[in-house]
Design a protein around this motif. Sequence first.
Motif, PDB file in Angstrom:
ATOM      1  N   GLY A 215       0.781  -1.232   0.000  1.00 43.48           N
ATOM      2  CA  GLY A 215       0.000   0.000   0.000  1.00 43.48           C
ATOM      3  C   GLY A 215       0.807   1.275   0.000  1.00 43.48           C
ATOM      4  N   ASP A 216       0.117   2.359  -0.323  1.00 42.93           N
ATOM      5  CA  ASP A 216       0.713   3.689  -0.441  1.00 42.93           C
ATOM      6  C   ASP A 216       1.857   3.703  -1.455  1.00 42.93           C
ATOM      7  OD1 ASP A 216      -1.130   4.545   1.360  1.00 42.93           O
ATOM      8  OD2 ASP A 216       0.281   5.065   2.961  1.00 42.93           O
ATOM      9  N   LEU A 217       1.720   2.920  -2.515  1.00 45.86           N
ATOM     10  CA  LEU A 217       2.707   3.030  -3.593  1.00 45.86           C
ATOM     11  C   LEU A 217       2.531   4.387  -4.273  1.00 45.86           C
ATOM     12  CD1 LEU A 217       2.795  -0.519  -5.246  1.00 45.86           C
ATOM     13  CD2 LEU A 217       4.062   0.366  -3.289  1.00 45.86           C
ATOM     14  N   LEU A 218       1.297   4.905  -4.237  1.00 49.30           N
ATOM     15  CA  LEU A 218       1.018   6.254  -4.738  1.00 49.30           C
ATOM     16  C   LEU A 218       0.813   7.192  -3.554  1.00 49.30           C
ATOM     17  CD1 LEU A 218      -1.543   5.727  -7.633  1.00 49.30           C
ATOM     18  CD2 LEU A 218       0.507   7.139  -7.782  1.00 49.30           C
ATOM     19  N   HIS A 219       1.243   8.445  -3.722  1.00 47.91           N
ATOM     20  CA  HIS A 219       1.085   9.420  -2.642  1.00 47.91           C
ATOM     21  C   HIS A 219      -0.351   9.947  -2.594  1.00 47.91           C
ATOM     22  CE1 HIS A 219       2.456  12.028   0.460  1.00 47.91           C
ATOM     23  NE2 HIS A 219       2.366  13.139  -0.233  1.00 47.91           N
ATOM     24  N   ALA A 220      -0.931  10.173  -3.768  1.00 50.84           N
ATOM     25  CA  ALA A 220      -2.300  10.693  -3.837  1.00 50.84           C
ATOM     26  C   ALA A 220      -3.160   9.728  -4.640  1.00 50.84           C
ATOM     27  CB  ALA A 220      -2.312  12.065  -4.488  1.00 50.84           C
ATOM     28  N   ASP A 221      -4.425   9.622  -4.233  1.00 48.10           N
ATOM     29  CA  ASP A 221      -5.313   8.633  -4.843  1.00 48.10           C
ATOM     30  C   ASP A 221      -6.067   9.195  -6.041  1.00 48.10           C
ATOM     31  OD1 ASP A 221      -6.197   6.050  -4.919  1.00 48.10           O
ATOM     32  OD2 ASP A 221      -7.826   6.328  -3.491  1.00 48.10           O
ATOM     33  N   PRO A 271      -4.079  -2.171  -0.814  1.00 52.17           N
ATOM     34  CA  PRO A 271      -4.209  -0.714  -0.730  1.00 52.17           C
ATOM     35  C   PRO A 271      -3.616  -0.140   0.551  1.00 52.17           C
ATOM     36  CG  PRO A 271      -6.257  -1.763  -0.117  1.00 52.17           C
ATOM     37  CD  PRO A 271      -5.329  -2.877  -0.512  1.00 52.17           C
ATOM     38  N   GLY A 272      -3.261   1.149   0.502  1.00 60.11           N
ATOM     39  CA  GLY A 272      -2.895   1.893   1.705  1.00 60.11           C
ATOM     40  C   GLY A 272      -3.911   2.998   1.916  1.00 60.11           C
ATOM     41  N   ASN A 273      -3.665   3.853   2.878  1.00 55.77           N
ATOM     42  CA  ASN A 273      -4.616   4.946   3.126  1.00 55.77           C
ATOM     43  C   ASN A 273      -4.462   6.089   2.124  1.00 55.77           C
ATOM     44  OD1 ASN A 273      -2.125   5.093   4.649  1.00 55.77           O
ATOM     45  ND2 ASN A 273      -2.866   7.040   5.444  1.00 55.77           N
ATOM     46  N   ALA A 277      -8.200   3.557  -3.943  1.00 54.53           N
ATOM     47  CA  ALA A 277      -8.917   3.401  -5.218  1.00 54.53           C
ATOM     48  C   ALA A 277      -7.941   3.092  -6.359  1.00 54.53           C
ATOM     49  CB  ALA A 277      -9.712   4.669  -5.530  1.00 54.53           C
ATOM     50  N   SER A 278      -6.811   3.805  -6.371  1.00 52.10           N
ATOM     51  CA  SER A 278      -5.851   3.611  -7.464  1.00 52.10           C
ATOM     52  C   SER A 278      -5.289   2.201  -7.476  1.00 52.10           C
ATOM     53  CB  SER A 278      -4.697   4.604  -7.324  1.00 52.10           C
ATOM     54  OG  SER A 278      -5.184   5.914  -7.281  1.00 52.10           O
ATOM     55  N   THR A 279      -5.182   1.589  -6.282  1.00 51.79           N
ATOM     56  CA  THR A 279      -4.630   0.235  -6.205  1.00 51.79           C
ATOM     57  C   THR A 279      -5.412  -0.742  -7.076  1.00 51.79           C
ATOM     58  OG1 THR A 279      -3.717   0.587  -4.021  1.00 51.79           O
ATOM     59  CG2 THR A 279      -4.213  -1.683  -4.609  1.00 51.79           C
ATOM     60  N   VAL A 280      -6.734  -0.537  -7.147  1.00 52.40           N
ATOM     61  CA  VAL A 280      -7.563  -1.427  -7.971  1.00 52.40           C
ATOM     62  C   VAL A 280      -7.101  -1.343  -9.426  1.00 52.40           C
ATOM     63  CG1 VAL A 280      -9.916  -1.964  -8.686  1.00 52.40           C
ATOM     64  CG2 VAL A 280      -9.497  -1.027  -6.394  1.00 52.40           C
ATOM     65  N   GLY A 281      -6.814  -0.128  -9.889  1.00 55.39           N
ATOM     66  CA  GLY A 281      -6.376   0.056 -11.274  1.00 55.39           C
ATOM     67  C   GLY A 281      -4.980  -0.496 -11.514  1.00 55.39           C
ATOM     68  N   ILE A 282      -4.078  -0.263 -10.562  1.00 56.43           N
ATOM     69  CA  ILE A 282      -2.699  -0.760 -10.691  1.00 56.43           C
ATOM     70  C   ILE A 282      -2.716  -2.286 -10.800  1.00 56.43           C
ATOM     71  CG2 ILE A 282      -0.485  -0.989  -9.476  1.00 56.43           C
ATOM     72  CD1 ILE A 282      -1.138   1.778  -8.186  1.00 56.43           C
ATOM     73  N   VAL A 318      -0.422  -6.588   5.396  1.00 58.54           N
ATOM     74  CA  VAL A 318      -1.492  -5.582   5.402  1.00 58.54           C
ATOM     75  C   VAL A 318      -0.813  -4.216   5.498  1.00 58.54           C
ATOM     76  CG1 VAL A 318      -1.858  -5.448   7.932  1.00 58.54           C
ATOM     77  CG2 VAL A 318      -3.797  -5.077   6.367  1.00 58.54           C
ATOM     78  N   HIS A 319      -1.483  -3.165   5.042  1.00 57.70           N
ATOM     79  CA  HIS A 319      -0.833  -1.846   5.060  1.00 57.70           C
ATOM     80  C   HIS A 319      -0.494  -1.420   6.483  1.00 57.70           C
ATOM     81  CE1 HIS A 319       0.474   2.061   3.849  1.00 57.70           C
ATOM     82  NE2 HIS A 319      -0.432   2.672   4.604  1.00 57.70           N
TER      83      HIS A 319
END
Length: 410
Positions: A215-221, A271-273, A277-282, A318-319
């Motif tokens: 999780g939190d591979l992206l900074h903003a969702d 996913p992270g916090n 949502a983006s995790t689903v796409g990744i 888990v995150h």
Amino acid sequence: MPTPRLTNEEILRRVEIWRDHGEEFTAAAKALSKPDTFIRRAVLEADRRGLLDPRDPRVPDGTHIKRRTIQTDAKGNETGRSTVIGPAAGADFKMPKGHALGRMTAQANADGEIERVWYKTGRQAADPDQVARLVRKAFNRFRPAAPVLPVPDCDADRLTVYIFTDWHVGLYAWGAETGGRDWDLTIARRVLAETIAELVSQTPPSGRALVLCLGDLLHADNAKNMTERSGNVLDVDTRHAKCLPTVTDLLTEACELIRARHARVDVVIKPGNHDAASTVGIREGLRLFYRNEANVTVDTSPDPFHWHRFGVNLIGGVHGDQARMPDLPLIMANIRRQDWADTTTRHFHTGHIHHDTLRETGGVHVYSHRAPVAQDAYHAAHGYLSGRSMRAYTYHAERGFRSTTEVEIQ
Ligand SMILES: [Mn+2]
């Protein structure tokens, strides 16, 4: 190669002999026991060079008089003349670009003087060094989408778990403000790729690999640049539409490197916090990329927890932003009752706090892992002092946990 040329002095010497013999080629030549051409050639050349007629201009080296035009009045008296000068025939031969000399034919007179030379040229065979330079240049910016990878020769009883967590791709950090390193999308792309490559090159050659993204591979969702739950404003380098593909590219490249080292690879993206949502796409991007590959599976479960049974090992992931860390061992025991009973090594991997901790509770190692990212202004202002690194854990199916591989980032 230059055509042999007579000097002006030699030409004038022969012209003088020709004049002494009433301007007769044959007579002049005979006096010297030479063929006619010996004199004829010199006289013609003298005429072209403007040496014969004092009214001609003296032409520069390498040029000839091409044409004379004489103006006359009605009575036929010369009123003026103009002379056209051009490059001399037989001037120094210039090799066309990219050509090489193939054959040269010379015609000599009875005295062995070369009168005419023919050059035959052809396309030059390419210089191998030059070709190599051109190929390298052409492929400079080439990024192979799906390289063909050799199947590695490795130990089927071992599993290496790559912990990819809290990359926070898109995070912006200004070193002057944070007291740490500058960070943006470009730096993240380079540093993460380098770290992943080094980590993969140093793990044991296990037959199995688990890419455990926590999780939190992206900074903003999304493009709002705020956290979903608390609405904190985030320091984001650039557009969401640039950040998300950067994560999928990095992950795909990582999986390709991992696939080259381990015979079978399972990819799990939780996913992270910052990026629920983006995790689903990744995840979907990775699933489609590997849909035709037999040795890579991409887990699409929406469960925030991941459970991985490998022989005597039970591995949870888990995150770490929701369930409390001390509760994780009992959550593991309850959700995976049978695996709990059948295993002796139990590890729980988490991210979120960007901080290295290990706590053993009820025989379960609960880890929180460092993030590879530079600190942003929010974390710097809170005085968090964590190091940066990326890690992998290797387990043996019967003998349990074996080793950790860690690559630090300065
Ligand atoms: Mn987090």
